[in-house]
Write an enzyme that holds these catalytic residues in place. Structure first.
Site, PDB file in Angstrom:
ATOM      1  N   GLY A  19       2.317  -1.706   8.271  1.00  0.00           N
ATOM      2  CA  GLY A  19       1.121  -0.871   8.130  1.00  0.00           C
ATOM      3  C   GLY A  19      -0.090  -1.534   8.769  1.00  0.00           C
ATOM      4  O   GLY A  19      -0.396  -1.333   9.948  1.00  0.00           O
ATOM      5  N   THR A  20      -0.802  -2.363   8.001  1.00  0.00           N
ATOM      6  CA  THR A  20      -2.049  -2.979   8.468  1.00  0.00           C
ATOM      7  C   THR A  20      -1.899  -3.647   9.839  1.00  0.00           C
ATOM      8  O   THR A  20      -2.723  -3.435  10.740  1.00  0.00           O
ATOM      9  CB  THR A  20      -2.541  -4.011   7.428  1.00  0.00           C
ATOM     10  OG1 THR A  20      -2.820  -3.328   6.198  1.00  0.00           O
ATOM     11  CG2 THR A  20      -3.785  -4.728   7.900  1.00  0.00           C
ATOM     12  N   ASN A  35      -6.012   7.253  -3.248  1.00  0.00           N
ATOM     13  CA  ASN A  35      -7.381   7.495  -2.748  1.00  0.00           C
ATOM     14  C   ASN A  35      -7.871   8.940  -2.795  1.00  0.00           C
ATOM     15  O   ASN A  35      -8.848   9.264  -2.141  1.00  0.00           O
ATOM     16  CB  ASN A  35      -7.479   6.986  -1.305  1.00  0.00           C
ATOM     17  CG  ASN A  35      -7.163   5.519  -1.236  1.00  0.00           C
ATOM     18  OD1 ASN A  35      -7.544   4.751  -2.125  1.00  0.00           O
ATOM     19  ND2 ASN A  35      -6.418   5.121  -0.216  1.00  0.00           N
ATOM     20  N   LYS A  91       2.585  10.870   8.938  1.00  0.00           N
ATOM     21  CA  LYS A  91       1.524  10.702   7.922  1.00  0.00           C
ATOM     22  C   LYS A  91       1.845  11.619   6.748  1.00  0.00           C
ATOM     23  O   LYS A  91       2.251  12.780   6.939  1.00  0.00           O
ATOM     24  CB  LYS A  91       0.170  11.113   8.524  1.00  0.00           C
ATOM     25  CG  LYS A  91      -0.947  11.348   7.507  1.00  0.00           C
ATOM     26  CD  LYS A  91      -1.394  10.066   6.803  1.00  0.00           C
ATOM     27  CE  LYS A  91      -2.461  10.356   5.755  1.00  0.00           C
ATOM     28  NZ  LYS A  91      -2.844   9.138   4.992  1.00  0.00           N
ATOM     29  N   SER A  92       1.665  11.122   5.532  1.00  0.00           N
ATOM     30  CA  SER A  92       1.878  11.981   4.357  1.00  0.00           C
ATOM     31  C   SER A  92       1.052  13.250   4.544  1.00  0.00           C
ATOM     32  O   SER A  92      -0.143  13.189   4.845  1.00  0.00           O
ATOM     33  CB  SER A  92       1.404  11.278   3.080  1.00  0.00           C
ATOM     34  OG  SER A  92       2.172  10.115   2.835  1.00  0.00           O
ATOM     35  N   GLY A  98      -1.956  -5.786   3.926  1.00  0.00           N
ATOM     36  CA  GLY A  98      -2.007  -7.020   4.707  1.00  0.00           C
ATOM     37  C   GLY A  98      -1.457  -8.231   3.949  1.00  0.00           C
ATOM     38  O   GLY A  98      -0.756  -8.098   2.945  1.00  0.00           O
ATOM     39  N   CYS A 135      -0.349   7.839  -3.602  1.00  0.00           N
ATOM     40  CA  CYS A 135      -1.612   7.806  -2.872  1.00  0.00           C
ATOM     41  C   CYS A 135      -2.732   7.451  -3.855  1.00  0.00           C
ATOM     42  O   CYS A 135      -2.968   8.174  -4.825  1.00  0.00           O
ATOM     43  CB  CYS A 135      -1.923   9.143  -2.205  1.00  0.00           C
ATOM     44  SG  CYS A 135      -3.495   9.069  -1.313  1.00  0.00           S
ATOM     45  N   GLY A 195       2.486  -6.345   3.770  1.00  0.00           N
ATOM     46  CA  GLY A 195       2.223  -7.734   4.150  1.00  0.00           C
ATOM     47  C   GLY A 195       2.972  -8.230   5.364  1.00  0.00           C
ATOM     48  O   GLY A 195       3.035  -9.437   5.593  1.00  0.00           O
ATOM     49  N   LEU A 233      -6.262  10.952   2.339  1.00  0.00           N
ATOM     50  CA  LEU A 233      -5.171  11.840   2.754  1.00  0.00           C
ATOM     51  C   LEU A 233      -5.569  12.783   3.904  1.00  0.00           C
ATOM     52  O   LEU A 233      -5.276  13.981   3.866  1.00  0.00           O
ATOM     53  CB  LEU A 233      -4.679  12.618   1.536  1.00  0.00           C
ATOM     54  CG  LEU A 233      -3.287  13.225   1.452  1.00  0.00           C
ATOM     55  CD1 LEU A 233      -2.234  12.339   2.033  1.00  0.00           C
ATOM     56  CD2 LEU A 233      -2.958  13.636   0.037  1.00  0.00           C
TER      57      LEU A 233
HETATM   58  C1  LIG Z   1      -1.306   9.395   1.315  1.00  0.00           C
HETATM   59  C2  LIG Z   1      -2.435   8.777   1.025  1.00  0.00           C
HETATM   60  C3  LIG Z   1      -2.615   7.338   1.142  1.00  0.00           C
HETATM   61  C4  LIG Z   1      -3.783   6.819   1.661  1.00  0.00           C
HETATM   62  C5  LIG Z   1      -4.929   7.652   2.085  1.00  0.00           C
HETATM   63  O1  LIG Z   1      -4.731   8.629   2.848  1.00  0.00           O
HETATM   64  O2  LIG Z   1      -6.051   7.321   1.619  1.00  0.00           O
HETATM   65  N1  LIG Z   1      -3.964   5.469   1.772  1.00  0.00           N
HETATM   66  C6  LIG Z   1      -3.001   4.588   1.344  1.00  0.00           C
HETATM   67  O3  LIG Z   1      -3.170   3.349   1.438  1.00  0.00           O
HETATM   68  N2  LIG Z   1      -1.847   5.076   0.841  1.00  0.00           N
HETATM   69  C7  LIG Z   1      -1.594   6.413   0.714  1.00  0.00           C
HETATM   70  O4  LIG Z   1      -0.492   6.790   0.240  1.00  0.00           O
END
Ligand SMILES: C=Cc1c(C(=O)O)[nH]c(=O)[nH]c1=O
Length: 309
Positions: free
Chosen positions: A269-270, A130, A44-45, A220, A128, A248, A72
């Protein structure tokens, strides 16, 4: 079922891996990815310090994908460095994602990764959408140039960047021109979620997630055409760099499309969020079936070979 491939000189048993942020926040998730049939995995970032993230609900499944404004949430940089120290690199490569809230935080994390001598591969998240009050770096081309110059000077190893989607040919041109000036940028991951979408519940006449008045990143099925376009646009414009496709993917056909468009690795991802790490068993089988039907023995035979008409 030979799906083996190479990425940045490393052998992979499968071109599949998770997208950062999905099934990779805490150790039991990371261990599950390590044991899965993915060919690689990413953390995770992270930020310098642990973060709770945005108030819940902050993720919602949609008819054709997902909307998220996680904000994040992560265990802080050291937690993932500790995992990177434990990871079995013979089993599969590990990518290490960072999303510092400031340039200084990114430089501090990069210095610690440098000192840790971990074989993990750095994926610098510049997209990111959000974190309230923080614009996406990769949509500010001057800021993008500055951070790549600073990280390239501070980090001695090759690294990659996670980009948001672009929607204008002029932007593909402009961003590729910047990236091509940084030879340490060895790979480009396209795309992050399409930022700041909005979905509505007509029964309650409300938004679906709490943060940012319901605005969040879209993933997605909705994003597949945009993801493929960004993969192919940077594949064509950055011939000396590798591309990781993301966006996707929920079937072997989508994986095949990303590889044909030029991706060397395909992130999920999704669909991984919804199905769990077993999805890699299904996607590997579906991809192998398509390759067999088409008479391809290796991924290299068709990777990047998208034809125009
Ligand atoms: C690192 C934060 C990210 C986030 C998040 O933690 O809200 N959501 C995303 O779809 N992509 C992101 O890069």
């Amino acid at each position: 079922l030979d799906l083996s491939t190479f990425f940045l000189g490393r052998p992979l048993t499968s071109p599949l891996m998770n997208a950062s942020g999905v099934w990779c926040n805490v150790n039991n998730q990371l261990n599950a990815l390590a044991e899965s049939k993915a060919g690689a995995m990413v953390t995770k970032s992270c930020t310098l310090l642990r973060r709770n993230g945005n108030p819940e609900p902050r993720y919602h499944t949609l008819a054709m994908g997902s909307i998220n404004s996680m904000g994040l949430p992560n265990e802080g940089h050291q937690y993932y460095l500790d995992y990177a120290e434990r990871h079995d690199y013979e089993n599969k490569p590990l990518f290490f994602s960072i999303a510092g809230l400031t340039l200084d935080d990114n430089l501090t994390m990069v210095a610690q990764i440098q000192d840790a001598y971990t074989p993990a591969i750095l994926e610098l998240n510049l997209s990111c959408p959000n974190v309230p009050g923080k614009a996406q770096i990769a949509y500010d081309f001057e800021a993008l140039d500055v951070i790549l110059a600073e990280i390239s000077a501070a980090y001695s190893r090759p690294f990659g960047i996670k980009l948001p989607p672009y929607f204008d040919i002029a932007h593909f041109d402009e961003v590729a021109e910047i990236l091509n000036r940084y030879e340490k940028v060895s790979f480009i991951t396209c795309i992050n979620s399409i930022g700041n979408g909005l979905m509505i519940d007509i029964n309650s006449e409300t938004v679906l997630i709490k943060p940012k008045e319901g605005f969040g990143g879209i993933g997605g099925d909705y994003v597949l055409p945009t993801a493929l376009a960004n993969v192919n646009a940077f594949y064509q414009r950055c011939p000396k760099k590798s591309i990781i496709g993301c966006g996707g993917v929920s079937t072997g056909e989508h994986v095949f499309m990303h590889l044909l468009a030029g991706a060397g690795i395909v992130q999920v991802g999704t669909a991984l969020y919804e199905e769990g790490p077993e999805i890699f068993v299904r996607l590997n089988i579906e991809l192998a079936k398509i390759m067999k039907e088409k008479g391809y023995k290796t991924i290299r035979e068709f990777q990047g070979k998208l034809k125009t008409i």
